[in-house]
Write a protein that holds these residues in place. Structure first.
Motif, PDB file in Angstrom:
ATOM      1  N   THR A 167      38.497  52.895  23.136  1.00 11.08           N
ATOM      2  CA  THR A 167      39.062  54.236  22.978  1.00 11.08           C
ATOM      3  C   THR A 167      38.158  55.116  22.115  1.00 11.08           C
ATOM      4  O   THR A 167      38.404  56.304  21.977  1.00 11.08           O
ATOM      5  N   VAL A 168      37.106  54.514  21.552  1.00 13.32           N
ATOM      6  CA  VAL A 168      36.220  55.243  20.647  1.00 13.32           C
ATOM      7  C   VAL A 168      35.264  56.144  21.414  1.00 13.32           C
ATOM      8  O   VAL A 168      34.977  57.270  21.011  1.00 13.32           O
ATOM      9  N   SER A 169      34.741  55.642  22.544  1.00 13.38           N
ATOM     10  CA  SER A 169      33.776  56.401  23.335  1.00 13.38           C
ATOM     11  C   SER A 169      33.951  56.068  24.808  1.00 13.38           C
ATOM     12  O   SER A 169      34.353  54.958  25.164  1.00 13.38           O
ATOM     13  N   ASP A 170      33.633  57.030  25.674  1.00 14.12           N
ATOM     14  CA  ASP A 170      33.754  56.824  27.116  1.00 14.12           C
ATOM     15  C   ASP A 170      32.509  56.202  27.726  1.00 14.12           C
ATOM     16  O   ASP A 170      32.496  55.881  28.915  1.00 14.12           O
ATOM     17  N   SER A 171      31.456  56.062  26.918  1.00 17.30           N
ATOM     18  CA  SER A 171      30.231  55.411  27.380  1.00 17.30           C
ATOM     19  C   SER A 171      29.815  54.354  26.355  1.00 17.30           C
ATOM     20  O   SER A 171      29.727  54.664  25.167  1.00 17.30           O
ATOM     21  N   VAL A 172      29.567  53.143  26.816  1.00 16.90           N
ATOM     22  CA  VAL A 172      29.178  52.063  25.917  1.00 16.90           C
ATOM     23  C   VAL A 172      27.983  51.330  26.519  1.00 16.90           C
ATOM     24  O   VAL A 172      27.796  51.325  27.740  1.00 16.90           O
ATOM     25  N   GLN A 173      27.191  50.715  25.664  1.00 13.35           N
ATOM     26  CA  GLN A 173      26.111  49.856  26.148  1.00 13.35           C
ATOM     27  C   GLN A 173      26.405  48.427  25.735  1.00 13.35           C
ATOM     28  O   GLN A 173      26.422  48.105  24.539  1.00 13.35           O
ATOM     29  N   PRO A 174      26.649  47.545  26.698  1.00 14.67           N
ATOM     30  CA  PRO A 174      26.891  46.136  26.364  1.00 14.67           C
ATOM     31  C   PRO A 174      25.611  45.466  25.850  1.00 14.67           C
ATOM     32  O   PRO A 174      24.508  45.751  26.341  1.00 14.67           O
ATOM     33  N   VAL A 175      25.777  44.577  24.873  1.00 11.75           N
ATOM     34  CA  VAL A 175      24.670  43.831  24.296  1.00 11.75           C
ATOM     35  C   VAL A 175      25.033  42.346  24.349  1.00 11.75           C
ATOM     36  O   VAL A 175      26.045  41.934  23.770  1.00 11.75           O
ATOM     37  N   ALA A 176      24.219  41.565  25.049  1.00 12.58           N
ATOM     38  CA  ALA A 176      24.454  40.123  25.166  1.00 12.58           C
ATOM     39  C   ALA A 176      23.657  39.408  24.084  1.00 12.58           C
ATOM     40  O   ALA A 176      22.436  39.554  24.013  1.00 12.58           O
ATOM     41  N   LEU A 177      24.356  38.644  23.253  1.00 14.62           N
ATOM     42  CA  LEU A 177      23.721  37.935  22.149  1.00 14.62           C
ATOM     43  C   LEU A 177      23.875  36.427  22.344  1.00 14.62           C
ATOM     44  O   LEU A 177      24.979  35.922  22.506  1.00 14.62           O
ATOM     45  N   ILE A 178      22.749  35.730  22.325  1.00 11.84           N
ATOM     46  CA  ILE A 178      22.731  34.272  22.443  1.00 11.84           C
ATOM     47  C   ILE A 178      22.070  33.707  21.192  1.00 11.84           C
ATOM     48  O   ILE A 178      21.032  34.204  20.754  1.00 11.84           O
ATOM     49  N   ARG A 211      19.920  40.776  24.548  1.00 11.22           N
ATOM     50  CA  ARG A 211      19.659  41.365  25.864  1.00 11.22           C
ATOM     51  C   ARG A 211      20.451  42.663  26.001  1.00 11.22           C
ATOM     52  O   ARG A 211      21.674  42.670  25.830  1.00 11.22           O
ATOM     53  N   TRP A 212      19.760  43.737  26.307  1.00 10.64           N
ATOM     54  CA  TRP A 212      20.397  45.042  26.480  1.00 10.64           C
ATOM     55  C   TRP A 212      20.782  45.224  27.939  1.00 10.64           C
ATOM     56  O   TRP A 212      19.946  45.096  28.825  1.00 10.64           O
ATOM     57  N   LEU A 213      22.058  45.516  28.172  1.00 14.00           N
ATOM     58  CA  LEU A 213      22.544  45.756  29.527  1.00 14.00           C
ATOM     59  C   LEU A 213      22.614  47.259  29.779  1.00 14.00           C
ATOM     60  O   LEU A 213      22.666  48.046  28.828  1.00 14.00           O
ATOM     61  N   PRO A 214      22.655  47.669  31.041  1.00 13.28           N
ATOM     62  CA  PRO A 214      22.777  49.112  31.338  1.00 13.28           C
ATOM     63  C   PRO A 214      24.069  49.697  30.771  1.00 13.28           C
ATOM     64  O   PRO A 214      25.095  49.018  30.670  1.00 13.28           O
ATOM     65  N   THR A 215      24.001  50.962  30.405  1.00 15.99           N
ATOM     66  CA  THR A 215      25.166  51.666  29.861  1.00 15.99           C
ATOM     67  C   THR A 215      26.282  51.731  30.898  1.00 15.99           C
ATOM     68  O   THR A 215      26.037  51.947  32.096  1.00 15.99           O
ATOM     69  N   VAL A 216      27.508  51.524  30.445  1.00 12.90           N
ATOM     70  CA  VAL A 216      28.686  51.572  31.311  1.00 12.90           C
ATOM     71  C   VAL A 216      29.567  52.732  30.866  1.00 12.90           C
ATOM     72  O   VAL A 216      29.843  52.890  29.673  1.00 12.90           O
ATOM     73  N   SER A 217      30.010  53.552  31.821  1.00 18.83           N
ATOM     74  CA  SER A 217      30.859  54.703  31.519  1.00 18.83           C
ATOM     75  C   SER A 217      32.241  54.503  32.119  1.00 18.83           C
ATOM     76  O   SER A 217      32.391  53.878  33.182  1.00 18.83           O
ATOM     77  N   ARG A 218      33.228  55.034  31.450  1.00 26.57           N
ATOM     78  CA  ARG A 218      34.605  54.949  31.938  1.00 26.57           C
ATOM     79  C   ARG A 218      34.752  55.819  33.189  1.00 26.57           C
ATOM     80  O   ARG A 218      34.349  56.996  33.206  1.00 26.57           O
ATOM     81  N   GLN A 219      35.315  55.253  34.228  1.00 31.09           N
ATOM     82  CA  GLN A 219      35.579  56.004  35.451  1.00 31.09           C
ATOM     83  C   GLN A 219      36.878  56.789  35.326  1.00 31.09           C
ATOM     84  O   GLN A 219      37.766  56.436  34.539  1.00 31.09           O
ATOM     85  N   ASP A 220      36.989  57.847  36.075  1.00 28.38           N
ATOM     86  CA  ASP A 220      38.216  58.645  36.066  1.00 28.38           C
ATOM     87  C   ASP A 220      39.406  57.773  36.453  1.00 28.38           C
ATOM     88  O   ASP A 220      39.370  57.070  37.468  1.00 28.38           O
ATOM     89  N   GLY A 221      40.427  57.827  35.638  1.00 32.89           N
ATOM     90  CA  GLY A 221      41.635  57.048  35.919  1.00 32.89           C
ATOM     91  C   GLY A 221      41.627  55.664  35.323  1.00 32.89           C
ATOM     92  O   GLY A 221      42.656  54.973  35.363  1.00 32.89           O
ATOM     93  N   ASP A 222      40.507  55.221  34.773  1.00 33.36           N
ATOM     94  CA  ASP A 222      40.449  53.898  34.139  1.00 33.36           C
ATOM     95  C   ASP A 222      41.208  53.915  32.817  1.00 33.36           C
ATOM     96  O   ASP A 222      40.987  54.787  31.970  1.00 33.36           O
ATOM     97  N   SER A 223      42.071  52.924  32.632  1.00 41.52           N
ATOM     98  CA  SER A 223      42.726  52.759  31.337  1.00 41.52           C
ATOM     99  C   SER A 223      41.779  52.047  30.382  1.00 41.52           C
ATOM    100  O   SER A 223      40.738  51.521  30.786  1.00 41.52           O
ATOM    101  N   SER A 224      42.140  52.018  29.106  1.00 41.40           N
ATOM    102  CA  SER A 224      41.305  51.318  28.121  1.00 41.40           C
ATOM    103  C   SER A 224      41.211  49.832  28.452  1.00 41.40           C
ATOM    104  O   SER A 224      40.165  49.212  28.265  1.00 41.40           O
ATOM    105  N   GLN A 225      42.319  49.256  28.957  1.00 41.26           N
ATOM    106  CA  GLN A 225      42.315  47.840  29.325  1.00 41.26           C
ATOM    107  C   GLN A 225      41.376  47.577  30.503  1.00 41.26           C
ATOM    108  O   GLN A 225      40.620  46.592  30.510  1.00 41.26           O
TER     109      GLN A 225
END
Length: 321
Positions: A167-178, A211-225
């Motif tokens: 709910t903080v931002s509509d665009s996030v960048q996932p980061v995979a940590l191993i 590992r940096w993954l591509p940025t993911v944006s919330r689609q119209d109508g997507d809930s936070s869940q």
């Protein structure tokens, strides 16, 4: 002793390494104080991150990153899986970002560990609102959040992501940590950050791969869940692990039950056992399958807990006395 290797050969090698590890730990504590002072003295910059990263290598913390050019410099929120209590420090060696302390009192320890202080918060909703305002302010560093809210071994499954970070931002960048290290696991249940730090200094090295993954944006109508589930699935796929529905609360509850069950298990071990799952004798076949499935899910996230203890715990919760 829960950290010690189960394999006989590995245990022998570990015991032979102990004197070396103790000397290494004492030396690294001394060096670690200097790393802390240097990180406090130098202003945040590429030069500071490089110097501190090299010094952390001496402490046994080696950090590698894949495809660094894929890091989005415009994104305001990084979402990462949680494997150790120093994940935010590791990411900070690669790029400047802030992580709020979700629990605990603000003060010197919070600042010294590299967390951002937000003051006293009444709950996650208030924190999310404060972080939304932070992200909307021009010039602020990106945020780094851990939606699992609890550490796992990072090898089998992800805990279910909490929705409030999304709910903080509509665009996030996932980061995979191993993270990988020899002899012992990365963390154990109910272990403090100080204990984890001493073990990090004791072990010859711990390798962190980002590992940096591509940025993911919330689609119209997507809930936070829905947004959280989408990012969780992407991270799980990148890490090669299972995306579970086990929550932080489930893990905490299981640890509490395990704490109460362990003494009873010890006391009853001397008694004759006609059926190791006798308390489930009245269950139907369907119930047995359900318990086994739930036990396997818990086992994926808590691999150090014996499967028999998990089944006994789940059986008692399903059929209270």
């Amino acid at each position: 002793f829960s950290r010690l290797p189960n394999d006989g050969l590995l245990l022998l090698l570990f015991l032979l390494y102990v004197p070396v590890g103790l000397c290494l730990m004492l030396l690294r504590i001394f060096i670690g104080v200097h790393v802390f002072l240097v990180s406090c003295a130098l202003p945040d910059s590429l030069v500071r991150r490089f110097i501190v990263r090299v010094m952390c290598s001496v402490l046994g913390m080696y950090v590698k990153q894949d495809n660094p050019r894929q890091r989005d410099k415009n994104v305001k929120l990084y979402i990462c899986n949680h494997v150790t209590q120093f994940d935010h420090n590791i990411i900070n060696l690669l790029t400047s970002c802030n992580t709020p302390m979700a629990e605990g009192l603000p003060g010197f320890v919070c600042w010294a560990r590299g967390f951002m202080e937000l003051g006293m918060m009444s709950g996650r909703s208030e924190m999310a609102e404060s972080l939304r305002q932070y992200c909307s302010t021009e010039g602020n560093l990106p945020l780094l959040l851990f939606p699992e809210e609890e550490t796992t071994n990072g090898r089998v499954g992800l805990l279910k992501f909490s929705t409030w970070p999304f709910t903080v931002s509509d665009s996030v960048q996932p980061v995979a940590l191993i993270a990988k290290r020899p002899f012992i696991p990365l963390n154990t249940e109910e272990s403090s950050w100080i204990t984890e730090l001493l073990w990090t200094f004791f072990i010859p090295f711990t390798v962190y791969q980002v590992r940096w993954l591509p940025t993911v944006s919330r689609q119209d109508g997507d809930s936070s869940q829905e947004f959280a589930s989408k990012v969780q699935e992407l991270l799980a796929m990148k890490l090669g692990v299972v995306s579970t529905q086990i929550t932080r609360a489930d893990k905490i509850e299981h640890i509490k039950r395990k704490r109460h069950i362990a003494p009873r298990t010890t006391n009853s071990s001397a008694r004759p056992r006609t059926n190791p799952l006798g308390f489930m004798a009245s269950n139907s076949g369907v119930e047995d399958v359900r318990i086994a499935g739930m036990a396997q899910q818990v086992k994926e996230v808590l691999p150090d807990v014996p499967l028999s203890v998990i089944k006994r715990d789940l059986g008692k919760s399903s059929h209270p006395a």
